[in-house]
Design a protein around this motif. Structure first.
Motif, PDB file in Angstrom:
ATOM      1  N   MET A 124     -47.591 -25.008  13.811  1.00 27.07           N
ATOM      2  CA  MET A 124     -47.164 -24.152  14.893  1.00 27.07           C
ATOM      3  C   MET A 124     -47.365 -22.695  14.471  1.00 27.07           C
ATOM      4  O   MET A 124     -46.966 -22.305  13.389  1.00 27.07           O
ATOM      5  CB  MET A 124     -45.684 -24.422  15.160  1.00 27.07           C
ATOM      6  CG  MET A 124     -45.295 -24.315  16.594  1.00 27.07           C
ATOM      7  SD  MET A 124     -43.522 -24.632  16.851  1.00 27.07           S
ATOM      8  CE  MET A 124     -43.613 -26.040  17.899  1.00 27.07           C
ATOM      9  N   ASN A 125     -47.938 -21.884  15.353  1.00 28.90           N
ATOM     10  CA  ASN A 125     -48.114 -20.468  15.014  1.00 28.90           C
ATOM     11  C   ASN A 125     -46.892 -19.658  15.438  1.00 28.90           C
ATOM     12  O   ASN A 125     -45.962 -20.182  16.062  1.00 28.90           O
ATOM     13  CB  ASN A 125     -49.413 -19.921  15.633  1.00 28.90           C
ATOM     14  CG  ASN A 125     -49.386 -19.873  17.152  1.00 28.90           C
ATOM     15  OD1 ASN A 125     -48.357 -19.626  17.757  1.00 28.90           O
ATOM     16  ND2 ASN A 125     -50.535 -20.131  17.763  1.00 28.90           N
ATOM     17  N   GLN A 126     -46.880 -18.376  15.103  1.00 30.21           N
ATOM     18  CA  GLN A 126     -45.737 -17.481  15.367  1.00 30.21           C
ATOM     19  C   GLN A 126     -45.365 -17.447  16.850  1.00 30.21           C
ATOM     20  O   GLN A 126     -44.199 -17.477  17.201  1.00 30.21           O
ATOM     21  CB  GLN A 126     -46.085 -16.070  14.863  1.00 30.21           C
ATOM     22  CG  GLN A 126     -45.006 -15.040  15.059  1.00 30.21           C
ATOM     23  CD  GLN A 126     -43.994 -15.033  13.937  1.00 30.21           C
ATOM     24  OE1 GLN A 126     -44.039 -15.839  13.021  1.00 30.21           O
ATOM     25  NE2 GLN A 126     -43.056 -14.132  14.020  1.00 30.21           N
ATOM     26  N   ILE A 127     -46.360 -17.398  17.725  1.00 38.48           N
ATOM     27  CA  ILE A 127     -46.090 -17.344  19.172  1.00 38.48           C
ATOM     28  C   ILE A 127     -45.440 -18.645  19.633  1.00 38.48           C
ATOM     29  O   ILE A 127     -44.467 -18.623  20.393  1.00 38.48           O
ATOM     30  CB  ILE A 127     -47.385 -17.051  19.963  1.00 38.48           C
ATOM     31  CG1 ILE A 127     -47.859 -15.622  19.641  1.00 38.48           C
ATOM     32  CG2 ILE A 127     -47.173 -17.238  21.454  1.00 38.48           C
ATOM     33  CD1 ILE A 127     -49.227 -15.293  20.179  1.00 38.48           C
ATOM     34  N   ASP A 128     -45.948 -19.776  19.178  1.00 44.83           N
ATOM     35  CA  ASP A 128     -45.363 -21.062  19.553  1.00 44.83           C
ATOM     36  C   ASP A 128     -43.920 -21.179  19.076  1.00 44.83           C
ATOM     37  O   ASP A 128     -43.058 -21.653  19.810  1.00 44.83           O
ATOM     38  CB  ASP A 128     -46.181 -22.221  18.974  1.00 44.83           C
ATOM     39  CG  ASP A 128     -47.564 -22.343  19.603  1.00 44.83           C
ATOM     40  OD1 ASP A 128     -47.761 -21.829  20.714  1.00 44.83           O
ATOM     41  OD2 ASP A 128     -48.428 -22.955  18.946  1.00 44.83           O
ATOM     42  N   VAL A 129     -43.651 -20.749  17.826  1.00 44.68           N
ATOM     43  CA  VAL A 129     -42.293 -20.791  17.276  1.00 44.68           C
ATOM     44  C   VAL A 129     -41.368 -19.924  18.120  1.00 44.68           C
ATOM     45  O   VAL A 129     -40.267 -20.336  18.489  1.00 44.68           O
ATOM     46  CB  VAL A 129     -42.278 -20.334  15.791  1.00 44.68           C
ATOM     47  CG1 VAL A 129     -40.859 -20.086  15.303  1.00 44.68           C
ATOM     48  CG2 VAL A 129     -42.979 -21.357  14.917  1.00 44.68           C
ATOM     49  N   SER A 130     -41.824 -18.724  18.459  1.00 45.73           N
ATOM     50  CA  SER A 130     -41.005 -17.811  19.265  1.00 45.73           C
ATOM     51  C   SER A 130     -40.717 -18.372  20.650  1.00 45.73           C
ATOM     52  O   SER A 130     -39.583 -18.315  21.136  1.00 45.73           O
ATOM     53  CB  SER A 130     -41.694 -16.443  19.396  1.00 45.73           C
ATOM     54  OG  SER A 130     -41.720 -15.777  18.160  1.00 45.73           O
ATOM     55  N   GLU A 131     -41.732 -18.929  21.302  1.00 49.63           N
ATOM     56  CA  GLU A 131     -41.543 -19.474  22.653  1.00 49.63           C
ATOM     57  C   GLU A 131     -40.618 -20.686  22.625  1.00 49.63           C
ATOM     58  O   GLU A 131     -39.767 -20.845  23.509  1.00 49.63           O
ATOM     59  CB  GLU A 131     -42.891 -19.808  23.293  1.00 49.63           C
ATOM     60  CG  GLU A 131     -43.698 -18.579  23.665  1.00 49.63           C
ATOM     61  CD  GLU A 131     -42.952 -17.598  24.557  1.00 49.63           C
ATOM     62  OE1 GLU A 131     -42.356 -18.026  25.570  1.00 49.63           O
ATOM     63  OE2 GLU A 131     -42.957 -16.396  24.250  1.00 49.63           O
ATOM     64  N   ALA A 132     -40.751 -21.532  21.622  1.00 52.10           N
ATOM     65  CA  ALA A 132     -39.862 -22.703  21.501  1.00 52.10           C
ATOM     66  C   ALA A 132     -38.423 -22.250  21.256  1.00 52.10           C
ATOM     67  O   ALA A 132     -37.485 -22.796  21.849  1.00 52.10           O
ATOM     68  CB  ALA A 132     -40.343 -23.618  20.372  1.00 52.10           C
TER      69      ALA A 132
END
Length: 144
Positions: free
Chosen positions: A1-9
Protein backbone atom coordinates in the motif's frame (compact mmCIF):
# COMPACT_ATOMS: atom_id res chain seq x y z
CA UNK A 1 0.00 0.00 0.00
CA UNK A 2 1.38 3.44 -0.86
CA UNK A 3 1.12 6.63 1.26
CA UNK A 4 -2.05 7.83 -0.51
CA UNK A 5 -3.80 4.48 -0.05
CA UNK A 6 -2.84 4.39 3.66
CA UNK A 7 -4.14 7.93 4.15
CA UNK A 8 -7.43 7.28 2.34
CA UNK A 9 -8.03 4.04 4.28
CA UNK A 10 -7.30 5.82 7.57
CA UNK A 11 -9.65 8.70 6.69
CA UNK A 12 -12.41 6.19 5.91
CA UNK A 13 -12.02 4.56 9.36
CA UNK A 14 -12.16 7.94 11.14
CA UNK A 15 -15.18 9.01 9.06
CA UNK A 16 -17.01 5.78 9.98
CA UNK A 17 -16.22 6.39 13.64
CA UNK A 18 -17.52 9.96 13.43
CA UNK A 19 -20.67 9.23 11.45
CA UNK A 20 -21.69 5.73 12.57
CA UNK A 21 -20.47 5.54 16.17
CA UNK A 22 -20.59 9.13 17.39
CA UNK A 23 -23.50 10.15 15.19
CA UNK A 24 -25.38 6.86 15.08
CA UNK A 25 -24.61 5.14 18.37
CA UNK A 26 -23.39 1.96 16.63
CA UNK A 27 -21.58 0.51 19.67
CA UNK A 28 -20.86 -2.83 17.95
CA UNK A 29 -18.80 -0.94 15.37
CA UNK A 30 -16.78 0.61 18.20
CA UNK A 31 -15.39 -2.84 19.01
CA UNK A 32 -14.41 -3.32 15.36
CA UNK A 33 -12.74 0.07 14.83
CA UNK A 34 -10.96 0.71 18.14
CA UNK A 35 -7.73 -1.06 19.08
CA UNK A 36 -7.52 -2.79 22.46
CA UNK A 37 -4.37 -0.80 23.30
CA UNK A 38 -5.87 2.58 22.25
CA UNK A 39 -4.41 5.66 24.02
CA UNK A 40 -6.13 9.04 24.32
CA UNK A 41 -3.44 11.69 24.78
CA UNK A 42 -6.06 14.35 25.61
CA UNK A 43 -8.88 12.62 27.53
CA UNK A 44 -11.86 14.68 28.65
CA UNK A 45 -12.02 15.49 32.39
CA UNK A 46 -13.09 12.50 34.43
CA UNK A 47 -12.37 10.01 31.62
CA UNK A 48 -9.64 7.39 31.46
CA UNK A 49 -7.16 7.65 28.54
CA UNK A 50 -8.10 4.24 27.13
CA UNK A 51 -10.80 2.81 24.87
CA UNK A 52 -13.19 2.35 27.83
CA UNK A 53 -12.91 6.09 28.55
CA UNK A 54 -13.57 6.97 24.90
CA UNK A 55 -16.62 4.70 24.73
CA UNK A 56 -17.94 6.14 28.00
CA UNK A 57 -17.61 9.68 26.60
CA UNK A 58 -19.46 8.71 23.42
CA UNK A 59 -22.26 7.11 25.45
CA UNK A 60 -22.53 10.13 27.77
CA UNK A 61 -22.74 12.49 24.79
CA UNK A 62 -25.49 10.44 23.12
CA UNK A 63 -27.43 10.18 26.40
CA UNK A 64 -27.21 13.94 26.99
CA UNK A 65 -27.88 14.80 23.33
CA UNK A 66 -29.95 11.93 21.83
CA UNK A 67 -29.94 13.60 18.40
CA UNK A 68 -26.14 14.12 18.56
CA UNK A 69 -24.93 14.66 15.00
CA UNK A 70 -21.44 15.38 13.70
CA UNK A 71 -20.81 17.52 10.64
CA UNK A 72 -17.37 16.91 9.13
CA UNK A 73 -16.01 20.05 7.46
CA UNK A 74 -12.70 18.58 6.33
CA UNK A 75 -10.18 15.82 6.91
CA UNK A 76 -6.46 15.73 6.15
CA UNK A 77 -4.14 12.78 6.51
CA UNK A 78 -0.40 12.28 6.75
CA UNK A 79 -0.01 8.55 6.33
CA UNK A 80 -2.03 6.89 9.09
CA UNK A 81 -2.60 10.10 11.11
CA UNK A 82 -5.96 11.76 10.29
CA UNK A 83 -6.94 15.28 11.38
CA UNK A 84 -10.64 16.16 11.28
CA UNK A 85 -12.40 19.50 11.82
CA UNK A 86 -16.07 19.06 12.67
CA UNK A 87 -19.05 20.64 14.37
CA UNK A 88 -21.29 18.63 16.67
CA UNK A 89 -25.01 19.44 16.88
CA UNK A 90 -27.68 18.25 19.29
CA UNK A 91 -30.46 19.01 21.72
CA UNK A 92 -29.76 18.87 25.46
CA UNK A 93 -32.17 16.24 26.85
CA UNK A 94 -29.92 14.58 29.46
CA UNK A 95 -27.49 15.61 32.18
CA UNK A 96 -24.07 16.69 30.87
CA UNK A 97 -21.09 17.96 32.86
CA UNK A 98 -23.40 18.24 35.86
CA UNK A 99 -25.83 20.44 33.92
CA UNK A 100 -29.48 19.34 34.07
CA UNK A 101 -31.33 19.03 30.72
CA UNK A 102 -32.26 22.41 29.24
CA UNK A 103 -33.90 21.41 25.96
CA UNK A 104 -31.54 23.83 24.21
CA UNK A 105 -30.08 23.15 20.79
CA UNK A 106 -26.30 23.27 20.82
CA UNK A 107 -23.34 23.12 18.50
CA UNK A 108 -19.62 23.11 19.20
CA UNK A 109 -16.47 22.68 17.16
CA UNK A 110 -13.76 20.12 17.56
CA UNK A 111 -10.43 19.35 15.93
CA UNK A 112 -8.93 15.96 16.51
CA UNK A 113 -6.19 13.72 15.22
CA UNK A 114 -6.49 9.94 15.22
CA UNK A 115 -3.90 7.37 14.28
CA UNK A 116 -5.21 4.30 12.45
CA UNK A 117 -3.14 1.10 12.29
CA UNK A 118 -4.41 -2.02 10.52
CA UNK A 119 -7.90 -0.51 10.25
CA UNK A 120 -8.20 0.31 13.96
CA UNK A 121 -7.95 3.58 15.87
CA UNK A 122 -4.88 3.42 18.13
CA UNK A 123 -4.33 7.01 19.31
CA UNK A 124 -6.23 10.29 19.70
CA UNK A 125 -5.38 13.94 20.33
CA UNK A 126 -8.15 16.53 20.35
CA UNK A 127 -9.41 19.95 21.29
CA UNK A 128 -13.15 20.63 21.72
CA UNK A 129 -14.75 24.02 22.34
CA UNK A 130 -16.51 22.86 25.51
CA UNK A 131 -16.65 26.41 26.91
CA UNK A 132 -18.92 27.34 24.01
CA UNK A 133 -21.09 24.31 24.80
CA UNK A 134 -21.36 25.18 28.50
CA UNK A 135 -22.15 28.78 27.54
CA UNK A 136 -24.96 27.62 25.21
CA UNK A 137 -26.40 25.56 28.08
CA UNK A 138 -26.47 28.71 30.23
CA UNK A 139 -23.95 27.34 32.74
CA UNK A 140 -20.86 29.46 31.98
CA UNK A 141 -20.07 32.46 34.18
CA UNK A 142 -22.03 35.41 32.79
CA UNK A 143 -24.11 33.19 30.45
CA UNK A 144 -27.76 34.04 29.91
Amino acid sequence: MNQIDVSEAAKAVVRRNTEEIQGGGNWALFDELWADDFVDHTPQPGRTPDRAGALELYRVLRAAFPDFRPEIHWQAADGNLVTTFKTYHGTHHGEFLGIAPTGRRIQFETVDAMRVVDGRITEHWGVANLYSLVEQLGAAPGAK
